[in-house]
Write an enzyme that holds these catalytic residues in place. Structure first.
Site: not given
Ligand code: SF4
Length: 501
Positions: A35, A62, A137-138, A274, A280, A383, A420, A474
């Protein structure tokens, strides 16, 4: 207290059919933004319009709903609805939102029903006779247990969001201590997870960020000396505010007639921004931790050109976030850069989806290839990520149909292997292609001539930030916050649950 629930447009603008079209199964094949939040304290200025512009700059975070709340010295008023910022607000809405202080929100749901008006933010609630509005946001990881505790105390919920849980806790502890800052402090001690929050009373703006700093939140100041907070610096730029600094992990700021008051509300933990913000989510013109997102993405492409070169005629990026990486790859490799794909930018989350039969006619909703650029060429395609793999596969086919003779895919992040839990909508682990297949198998699956990912080391190096400042879960599964078993089991494979203890 008024809000847009009483406005007929709020009820009429989305039919049930349209709402039912916004399904998780139809969401795109990439991690989705959480968000965007924005806040401004500016007596004498048109705070609602400034917030509206701030939300425009944060629209990429968002597209399911948008809202603005304004405090006018006596109460707080909210207007919110499903859809893009430009669709939610009319001139007359902004004219009626007068006051000294405002917050705004653009939403992509990761918890709660995405299509519910109640789940749109800012969330309005009352503390005794005082009205507050909150935008978040979160994602919290202990919402369930907190909700059950509150329900046990007879508290009812209107929405299914963790934002309502935060607002309810703040209300509860503010009443207990007769002090809103103590209410926020106590809430920050109890909630676990990622949160960047803005909140207003009738005459003050508060902003606070989780002790790990997982989601971004920045502080700025306008030429007129008014304070602004936003998820990203692009939200400051659009209202002419200068970026002053980050809201630090664990910090709470209050902005009112007394000026800016800052305190560390809970002790900061290991910083864990993050890293996907760089890959991205964030807009390329934003600055995170003093590092420019565009430059980071360009460096990611350059690093890929060094670690995974390719024999090709042209480098193209998948718009938008793949383009700076393609520029970097082209510069480093000496292969010319070209625009080979055009993106339709005006599709929001709540657009009318095509029926299956229309889909089968091969409509290209999001990307259209430039045939005269692609035809007869060997392409490097840059990408940002591959999550499930279905979009990449379609994209490769699109490029081959447009005449590409070879497709060498380069990805500006490592394979996404872990889901995530902190506000980003990734699938459960078994749906993540990076978890289920080797790089060679993925290359085969999406139909490319070659495939290479950026290493974790090169990704962090490209940001120019210190390597220990990020959440990288991730890619490596090392979550900065303990995720309760109940939530972990919903998304992790059995093996990974055992591995993670
Ligand atoms: S798990 Fe991945 S998407 Fe989620 S906060 Fe950590 S790096 Fe970001």
């Amino acid at each position: 207290m008024t809000d847009s629930r009483t406005c007929p447009r709020a009820c009429e603008s989305h039919s049930d059919d349209e709402r039912s079209l916004i399904k998780r199964s139809e969401r795109p094949d990439r991690p989705e933004e959480a968000c965007g939040v924005f806040g401004i304290y500016a007596p004498g200025e048109d705070v609602a319009r400034l917030t509206y512009f701030g939300l425009h700059a944060l629209q990429h975070r968002g597209q399911e709903s948008a809202g603005i709340a304004v405090g006018d010295g006596e109460t707080v008023t909210v207007t919110k609805n499903l859809g893009l910022v430009s669709r939610v607000f009319r001139e007359s809405d902004l004219d009626s939102l007068t006051g000294n202080v405002a917050i705004g929100h653009t939403r992509y749901s990761t918890t709660g029903m995405s299509t519910s008006w109640e789940n749109a933010q800012p969330h309005l609630s009352a503390i005794g006779h005082q009205v507050i509005a909150l935008a978040h946001n979160g994602n919290l990881v202990n919402t369930h247990e907190l909700r059950e505790d509150l329900k046990g105390n007879g508290i009812r919920f209107r929405s299914t969001t963790d934002s309502e849980v935060i607002a309810t806790l703040i209300g509860h502890y503010t009443q207990a201590h007769n002090h809103i800052r103590e209410g926020i402090r106590e809430t920050m001690r109890l909630i676990k997870g990622a949160y960047s929050v803005v909140l207003i009373t009738e005459n003050a703006l508060y902003a606070f960020r989780d002790p790990y700093g997982i989601r971004p939140l920045v502080l700025g100041k306008t030429a007129g000396g008014h304070w602004v907070v936003a998820s990203e610096t692009c939200g400051l730029d659009i209202v002419g505010a200068e970026h002053v600094r980050e809201i630090e992990p664990g910090e709470m700021v209050k902005i009112s007639a007394d000026g800016l008051e800052v305190e560390l509300a809970v002790p900061a933990e290991k910083p864990s921004l993050c890293v996907f913000e760089f890959v991205y989510f964030a807009r390329p013109d934003s600055v995170l931790n003093d590092c420019t997102v565009y430059e980071a993405r360009r460096q990611m492409g350059a690093a890929l050109a060094r670690s995974a070169p390719a024999e090709a005629d042209l480098v193209i990026g998948v718009p938008d976030s793949g383009v700076p990486g393609a520029v970097g790859f082209a510069e480093e490799s000496g292969i010319p850069f070209g625009e080979g794909l055009i993106k339709n930018r005006y599709i929001g989350r709540t657009f009318i989806s095509p029926t299956q039969s229309i889909r089968q006619q091969g409509i290209k909703l999001k990307l259209n290839p430039l045939r005269h650029v692609i035809e007869g060429r060997r392409l490097v395609v840059v990408d940002d990520s591959i999550v499930r793999g279905n979009t990449s596969r379609k994209l490769v086919q699109l490029l081959r149909d447009a005449g590409a003779t070879e497709v060498h895919m380069r990805i500006t992040s490592p394979p996404v292997r872990w889901p995530c839990f902190f506000g980003i909508d990734t699938d459960s682990q078994e749906q993540l292609i990076g978890s289920a297949m080797s790089v060679e198998q993925i290359a085969d699956h999406i139909g490319v001539d070659s495939l290479a990912y950026l290493s974790l080391e090169d990704l962090v190096g490209a940001t120019g930030c210190a390597p220990d400042e990020f959440c990288l879960a991730c890619f490596d599964g090392a979550y900065p916050i303990d995720v309760p078993d109940g939530i972990r089991k919903g998304k992790l494979s059995l093996e990974s649950c055992e591995e993670a203890g």
